[in-house]
Motif scaffolding. Structure first.
Motif, PDB file in Angstrom:
ATOM      1  N   MET A   1     -32.150  95.726  40.975  1.00  0.00           N
ATOM      2  CA  MET A   1     -32.853  96.969  40.671  1.00  0.00           C
ATOM      3  C   MET A   1     -34.340  96.708  40.415  1.00  0.00           C
ATOM      4  N   ILE A   2     -34.614  95.621  39.674  1.00  0.00           N
ATOM      5  CA  ILE A   2     -36.007  95.320  39.353  1.00  0.00           C
ATOM      6  C   ILE A   2     -36.758  94.841  40.583  1.00  0.00           C
ATOM      7  N   SER A   3     -36.078  94.041  41.424  1.00  0.00           N
ATOM      8  CA  SER A   3     -36.747  93.478  42.595  1.00  0.00           C
ATOM      9  C   SER A   3     -37.270  94.548  43.551  1.00  0.00           C
ATOM     10  N   PRO A   4     -36.467  95.591  43.911  1.00  0.00           N
ATOM     11  CA  PRO A   4     -37.020  96.642  44.775  1.00  0.00           C
ATOM     12  C   PRO A   4     -38.228  97.335  44.170  1.00  0.00           C
ATOM     13  N   LEU A   5     -38.239  97.523  42.849  1.00  0.00           N
ATOM     14  CA  LEU A   5     -39.391  98.157  42.208  1.00  0.00           C
ATOM     15  C   LEU A   5     -40.635  97.292  42.351  1.00  0.00           C
ATOM     16  N   ARG A   6     -40.452  95.985  42.241  1.00  0.00           N
ATOM     17  CA  ARG A   6     -41.590  95.075  42.347  1.00  0.00           C
ATOM     18  C   ARG A   6     -42.144  95.035  43.762  1.00  0.00           C
ATOM     19  N   GLU A   7     -41.299  95.355  44.748  1.00  0.00           N
ATOM     20  CA  GLU A   7     -41.744  95.303  46.133  1.00  0.00           C
ATOM     21  C   GLU A   7     -42.341  96.622  46.605  1.00  0.00           C
ATOM     22  N   ARG A   8     -42.306  97.638  45.770  1.00  0.00           N
ATOM     23  CA  ARG A   8     -42.941  98.897  46.127  1.00  0.00           C
ATOM     24  C   ARG A   8     -44.458  98.751  46.035  1.00  0.00           C
ATOM     25  N   PRO A   9     -45.208  99.645  46.721  1.00  0.00           N
ATOM     26  CA  PRO A   9     -46.678  99.534  46.671  1.00  0.00           C
ATOM     27  C   PRO A   9     -47.235  99.514  45.254  1.00  0.00           C
ATOM     28  N   ALA A  10     -46.700 100.364  44.383  1.00  0.00           N
ATOM     29  CA  ALA A  10     -47.209 100.394  43.008  1.00  0.00           C
ATOM     30  C   ALA A  10     -46.964  99.066  42.304  1.00  0.00           C
ATOM     31  N   GLY A  11     -45.772  98.500  42.506  1.00  0.00           N
ATOM     32  CA  GLY A  11     -45.468  97.222  41.875  1.00  0.00           C
ATOM     33  C   GLY A  11     -46.315  96.088  42.417  1.00  0.00           C
ATOM     34  N   LEU A  12     -46.507  96.073  43.732  1.00  0.00           N
ATOM     35  CA  LEU A  12     -47.320  95.025  44.348  1.00  0.00           C
ATOM     36  C   LEU A  12     -48.776  95.119  43.899  1.00  0.00           C
ATOM     37  N   LEU A  13     -49.292  96.347  43.854  1.00  0.00           N
ATOM     38  CA  LEU A  13     -50.678  96.529  43.426  1.00  0.00           C
ATOM     39  C   LEU A  13     -50.864  96.140  41.962  1.00  0.00           C
ATOM     40  N   THR A  14     -49.921  96.553  41.128  1.00  0.00           N
ATOM     41  CA  THR A  14     -50.019  96.213  39.708  1.00  0.00           C
ATOM     42  C   THR A  14     -49.994  94.708  39.507  1.00  0.00           C
ATOM     43  N   ARG A  15     -49.117  94.037  40.238  1.00  0.00           N
ATOM     44  CA  ARG A  15     -49.037  92.581  40.127  1.00  0.00           C
ATOM     45  C   ARG A  15     -50.328  91.932  40.616  1.00  0.00           C
ATOM     46  N   HIS A  16     -50.884  92.465  41.705  1.00  0.00           N
ATOM     47  CA  HIS A  16     -52.149  91.929  42.231  1.00  0.00           C
ATOM     48  C   HIS A  16     -53.276  92.087  41.210  1.00  0.00           C
ATOM     49  N   PHE A  17     -53.397  93.273  40.634  1.00  0.00           N
ATOM     50  CA  PHE A  17     -54.472  93.511  39.669  1.00  0.00           C
ATOM     51  C   PHE A  17     -54.241  92.721  38.379  1.00  0.00           C
ATOM     52  N   PHE A  18     -52.977  92.559  38.003  1.00  0.00           N
ATOM     53  CA  PHE A  18     -52.679  91.785  36.795  1.00  0.00           C
ATOM     54  C   PHE A  18     -53.109  90.333  36.974  1.00  0.00           C
ATOM     55  N   HIS A  19     -52.799  89.759  38.120  1.00  0.00           N
ATOM     56  CA  HIS A  19     -53.220  88.380  38.385  1.00  0.00           C
ATOM     57  C   HIS A  19     -54.742  88.280  38.459  1.00  0.00           C
TER      58      HIS A  19
END
Length: 228
Positions: A1-19
């Protein structure tokens, strides 16, 4: 459940900006990795500071709890609670200023991301979420570190309220104060970005960051005079 959320555009962008918050834009990959280790060390330092404060204040409150009246304790409790809240605010403000260059999406972000099928609102929202997660880490760690001091200050013979209630009040007040510190820094940077011509934004942002860092360092001795 968590993995699909992380692969969504919002999750990918958030991870990119967090890094990106861990990269000042002037580091090599090795330098960025070293900065991450510095941040981890800073977490450890914050926790250690909390235990050090407990050790420093333990003797003071031992004498206050043994006093004949609760008036000296009441005065000390107000001052030391203010110190605990101010320290948490200072830590959050300092960290927010350190990453203030990445508080808002810049022109490069939009140029790179706009060709993708995502809207500006999603970019801005992901940036804010990344900032909230980053600041939340330091807010949580600073309050976990300061909580033992709050327990020492709020408990004991002359305690005015039950300890759980006092700790709840401390957390609500202190987290709100830390959020205010974060939003104040963000507001100053937002005002600068809005009022400054685009060509001068990087230089103005760097000048503001240096000014705020200097002001926070100069303010730190005044924070520790609060129990006086």
């Amino acid at each position: 459940m968590i993995s699909p959320l992380r692969e969504r555009p919002a999750g990918l962008l958030t991870r990119h900006f967090f890094h990106a918050l861990f990269d000042f834009g002037v580091f090599s990959q090795e330098g960025a990795d070293s900065f991450v280790r510095v941040i981890i060390g800073l977490f450890s330092l914050i926790i250690s500071l909390g235990f050090l404060l407990v050790r420093i204040y333990a003797q003071k409150y031992g004498m206050l709890f043994a006093a004949a009246t609760g008036e000296p304790y009441a005065r000390a409790m107000l001052a030391d609670t203010a110190l605990a809240i101010a320290l948490s605010m200072w830590i959050v403000a300092f960290v927010t200023v350190l990453v203030s260059h990445s508080l808002f999406p810049d022109e490069t972000d939009f140029r790179v991301l706009m060709p993708l099928p995502i809207g500006r609102g999603l970019v801005f929202g992901a940036k804010l979420l990344a900032l909230a997660l980053f600041a939340g880490l330091f807010t949580l760690s600073s309050h976990v570190a300061i909580t033992p001091l709050a327990m020492l200050v709020s408990g004991g013979r002359w305690a005015l309220n039950p300890l759980p209630l006092s700790l709840l009040a401390f957390w609500v007040t202190s987290v709100s104060a830390s959020a205010f510190a974060l939003l104040a820094v963000a507001a100053m940077n937002g005002l600068l970005v809005t009022c400054t011509p685009r060509t001068h934004v990087p230089a103005a942002s760097a000048a503001l960051r240096s000014t705020l860092l200097g002001a926070l360092v100069l303010a730190l001795p005044f924070v520790f005079t609060l129990p006086a």
